[in-house]
Design a protein around this motif. Structure first.
Motif, PDB file in Angstrom:
ATOM      1  N   GLU A   1       0.824  -1.214   0.000  1.00 23.32           N
ATOM      2  CA  GLU A   1       0.000   0.000   0.000  1.00 23.32           C
ATOM      3  C   GLU A   1       0.856   1.261   0.000  1.00 23.32           C
ATOM      4  O   GLU A   1       0.593   2.226  -0.701  1.00 23.32           O
ATOM      5  N   ARG A   2       1.895   1.226   0.836  1.00 24.64           N
ATOM      6  CA  ARG A   2       2.790   2.383   0.903  1.00 24.64           C
ATOM      7  C   ARG A   2       3.350   2.715  -0.472  1.00 24.64           C
ATOM      8  O   ARG A   2       3.384   3.864  -0.900  1.00 24.64           O
ATOM      9  N   LEU A   3       3.794   1.678  -1.148  1.00 26.38           N
ATOM     10  CA  LEU A   3       4.395   1.864  -2.454  1.00 26.38           C
ATOM     11  C   LEU A   3       3.341   2.297  -3.476  1.00 26.38           C
ATOM     12  O   LEU A   3       3.593   3.168  -4.311  1.00 26.38           O
ATOM     13  N   ARG A   4       2.174   1.699  -3.397  1.00 26.18           N
ATOM     14  CA  ARG A   4       1.106   2.061  -4.327  1.00 26.18           C
ATOM     15  C   ARG A   4       0.744   3.540  -4.216  1.00 26.18           C
ATOM     16  O   ARG A   4       0.434   4.199  -5.201  1.00 26.18           O
ATOM     17  N   HIS A   5       0.810   4.045  -2.989  1.00 28.06           N
ATOM     18  CA  HIS A   5       0.472   5.452  -2.810  1.00 28.06           C
ATOM     19  C   HIS A   5       1.579   6.390  -3.279  1.00 28.06           C
ATOM     20  O   HIS A   5       1.375   7.596  -3.363  1.00 28.06           O
ATOM     21  N   GLN A   6       2.758   5.831  -3.563  1.00 27.18           N
ATOM     22  CA  GLN A   6       3.836   6.684  -4.093  1.00 27.18           C
ATOM     23  C   GLN A   6       3.726   6.870  -5.599  1.00 27.18           C
ATOM     24  O   GLN A   6       4.347   7.753  -6.169  1.00 27.18           O
ATOM     25  N   ARG A   7       2.972   6.004  -6.233  1.00 29.97           N
ATOM     26  CA  ARG A   7       2.774   6.144  -7.676  1.00 29.97           C
ATOM     27  C   ARG A   7       2.161   7.494  -7.991  1.00 29.97           C
ATOM     28  O   ARG A   7       1.236   7.917  -7.308  1.00 29.97           O
ATOM     29  N   ILE A   8       2.614   8.135  -9.065  1.00 31.88           N
ATOM     30  CA  ILE A   8       1.961   9.383  -9.457  1.00 31.88           C
ATOM     31  C   ILE A   8       0.553   9.058  -9.920  1.00 31.88           C
ATOM     32  O   ILE A   8       0.358   8.161 -10.743  1.00 31.88           O
ATOM     33  N   GLN A   9      -0.433   9.722  -9.349  1.00 34.37           N
ATOM     34  CA  GLN A   9      -1.834   9.424  -9.645  1.00 34.37           C
ATOM     35  C   GLN A   9      -2.661  10.690  -9.429  1.00 34.37           C
ATOM     36  O   GLN A   9      -2.215  11.607  -8.743  1.00 34.37           O
TER      37      GLN A   9
ATOM     38  N   THR B   1      -6.317   0.867  10.381  1.00 31.72           N
ATOM     39  CA  THR B   1      -5.365   1.945  10.121  1.00 31.72           C
ATOM     40  C   THR B   1      -5.668   2.567   8.764  1.00 31.72           C
ATOM     41  O   THR B   1      -6.225   1.925   7.895  1.00 31.72           O
ATOM     42  N   ALA B   2      -5.265   3.822   8.644  1.00 30.42           N
ATOM     43  CA  ALA B   2      -5.428   4.491   7.362  1.00 30.42           C
ATOM     44  C   ALA B   2      -4.634   3.729   6.324  1.00 30.42           C
ATOM     45  O   ALA B   2      -3.539   3.260   6.593  1.00 30.42           O
ATOM     46  N   GLY B   3      -5.177   3.624   5.177  1.00 31.89           N
ATOM     47  CA  GLY B   3      -4.447   2.990   4.099  1.00 31.89           C
ATOM     48  C   GLY B   3      -4.544   1.475   4.125  1.00 31.89           C
ATOM     49  O   GLY B   3      -3.924   0.806   3.314  1.00 31.89           O
ATOM     50  N   ALA B   4      -5.321   0.921   5.052  1.00 30.60           N
ATOM     51  CA  ALA B   4      -5.489  -0.523   5.052  1.00 30.60           C
ATOM     52  C   ALA B   4      -6.160  -0.922   3.740  1.00 30.60           C
ATOM     53  O   ALA B   4      -6.992  -0.184   3.213  1.00 30.60           O
ATOM     54  N   PRO B   5      -5.771  -2.041   3.190  1.00 30.30           N
ATOM     55  CA  PRO B   5      -6.339  -2.415   1.898  1.00 30.30           C
ATOM     56  C   PRO B   5      -7.818  -2.712   2.023  1.00 30.30           C
ATOM     57  O   PRO B   5      -8.303  -3.078   3.091  1.00 30.30           O
ATOM     58  N   GLU B   6      -8.519  -2.524   0.932  1.00 28.32           N
ATOM     59  CA  GLU B   6      -9.928  -2.900   0.906  1.00 28.32           C
ATOM     60  C   GLU B   6     -10.010  -4.410   1.118  1.00 28.32           C
ATOM     61  O   GLU B   6      -9.140  -5.142   0.678  1.00 28.32           O
TER      62      GLU B   6
END
Ligand SMILES: *Cc1c(COP(=O)(O)O)cnc(C)c1O
Length: 479
Positions: free
Chosen positions: A65-73, A468-473
């Motif tokens: 998740e941490r890494l996914r949120h670093q993707r430019i989006q 926690t925030a950012g927990a996967p669906e």
């Protein structure tokens, strides 16, 4: 490293299999690296019991998740800062995005003259139109305004005995992270010749410093702060007259690139104070030889550095070896060309930055009320408040733009937690915390994003407080 406990660690494949139902969302090799890192962490911590698979999985998922949120989006900007450097500055208008897409997916006539069937000039069309728009003899484009300044400085300081750039101490500014005028000057081989004081510089200060070693008189727009009280600096015409007498070019780094009278922008946003921002047209009218400014600040286009001014100087810049290293790619040129044409056609509402600044408060208030109604029954205190949006991006530092904000106080957890949950929503919604509330400023939210804001808020407010925030669906029930 070979104690019996460590042998009980699951294999990478076993963890990968267990993850799969939730979907990886990242390239497999990257997921494998995250799994290895978590397994190594257990191995390298002596006296640690091997965690249950579920615990390991949770850690790996968090890493993913941490890494996914670093993707430019894409994100929804609820900060109220219209040109937010951290959020990509200016969003492009649809015509610019479509031009970019078409050129991206196809071959283009980037450097090809279709009428003659021969090699053509790169960016010739947008250069002509930029010159027309700014009432300049000529224009050219490089990667950003910093690059434009570097190019200009390299060009004027070619002679070893003429490298001094005369600049007021009141303009030795820093813009955002890592852009300091004195550092840029020195990095290009120019020699800084400071004149005057922080708050007071006269034309006599400049003329005492100008001599045989002078390459340039540089004026830099104080983009991101103001100087008040006992201050003065010479009018541009005084400097250009001095430049002419001494045979020294005068260049103005304008930064923001407002092409319209900014004081008239927020026409329907009563309570708004925006001062006049100097335009390239005005600088050229004052006799400045070259002006540079950004494409993605108030102009509202893609990241670019635009130089307008005297054609002999612009032509010389384009012949600089450095120009080749700083020139824009076809995607930027396509998006800029479409944006500049919108200005020439007077289609200002198709430029998102201008549209956001011009939106009336009544419209924002109506949208805020709709969002509030959509959250009735959810565990949150919600009110509609008055906000002060900003232009941002180091432009118009004093401008206060009347705005409308949602004030959110979740019942079950702190406001900062709500802000964090919204940031990791899909798409992320970036608000801010103030006075113990999570706030979302609607001036920077596009109307068609209201539904996304509602969805993100509903999801954030119905997650159980322990999550926690950012927990996967959760994976779908069927798997
Ligand atoms: C923003 C700014 C720059 C830098 O522009 P970029 O396009 O970000 O490189 C340079 N000078 C001034 C005065 C600015 O405001």
């Amino acid at each position: 490293m070979n104690s019996p406990e460590h042998r009980k660690l699951p294999s990478v494949d076993r963890v990968l299999q267990a993850l799969a139902p939730g979907g990886l969302g990242l390239p497999r090799s990257i997921v494998v690296a995250i799994i290895r890192r978590e397994l190594d962490r257990v191995r390298e911590t002596p006296d640690l019991d091997v965690p249950a698979l579920a615990v390991l999985l949770a850690r790996v998922r968090e890493g993913i998740e941490r890494l996914r949120h670093q993707r430019i989006q894409p994100v929804v900007n609820g900060t109220g800062v219209v040109i937010h450097t951290n959020l990509g500055r200016a969003p492009l208008g649809i015509p610019a995005a479509e031009a970019l897409r078409a050129v991206a997916l196809n071959y283009s006539n980037l450097e090809y003259d279709l009428v003659e069937g021969t090699r053509g000039s790169r960016g010739g069309y947008v250069e002509q139109n930029l010159a027309r728009l700014c009432s300049a003899e000529a224009a050219t484009v490089v990667n950003n305004c910093a690059a434009a300044l570097v190019l200009i400085l390299r060009h004027v300081t070619q002679r070893a005995d003429r490298r001094e750039v005369v600049i007021s101490r009141g303009e030795l500014i820093q813009i955002g992270g890592g852009f300091r005028i004195p550092d840029i000057l020195e990095a290009t081989g120019a020699r800084l010749r400071e004149v005057g004081t922080t708050n007071h510089t006269t034309v006599a200060d400049y003329s005492a410093a100008v001599g045989d070693a002078t390459a340039l008189i540089l004026r830099v727009h104080r983009s991101n702060f103001f100087l008040g009280g006992f201050t003065s600096s010479p009018a541009a015409q005084e400097l250009t007259a001095l430049g002419k007498r001494a045979g020294v070019p005068v260049v103005e780094d304008l930064g923001s690139g407002a092409l319209l009278p900014t004081e008239r922008l927020p026409e329907k946003a009563e309570g708004t104070v925006v001062r006049h921002e100097r335009t390239p047209q005005e600088a050229l009218r004052d006799g400045v030889d070259l002006v540079c400014f950004s494409g993605d600040k108030l102009l509202g286009g893609p990241q670019a550095g635009i130089v307008v001014g005297r054609s002999n100087l612009v032509e010389a810049l384009k012949k600089q070896p450095f120009f080749r290293a700083l020139r824009c790619d076809k995607l930027v040129l396509a998006a800029l060309q479409a944006t500049v044409d919108l200005y020439l056609e007077g289609s200002l509402d198709a430029v998102p930055v201008l549209r956001l600044l011009r939106t009336g408060r009544e419209e924002l208030r109506a949208r805020a009320e709709k969002i509030r109604s959509a959250l009735a029954g959810y565990p949150v205190g919600i009110s509609v408040g008055e906000g002060k949006a900003e232009v941002g991006g180091g432009t118009l530092p004093g401008a206060e733009i009347a705005s409308v904000t949602l004030h959110l106080t979740p019942r079950d957890y702190p406001a900062a937690e709500l802000a964090a949950r919204l940031r990791t929503a899909d798409p992320p919604v970036v608000g801010y915390v103030a006075k113990g509330r999570c706030q979302i400023d609607l001036r920077t939210v596009f109307p068609d994003q209201d539904a996304l804001v509602i969805r993100a808020l509903r999801a954030a407010l119905t997650k159980s407080p322990g999550e926690t925030a950012g927990a996967p669906e959760k994976p779908p029930a069927s798997t």
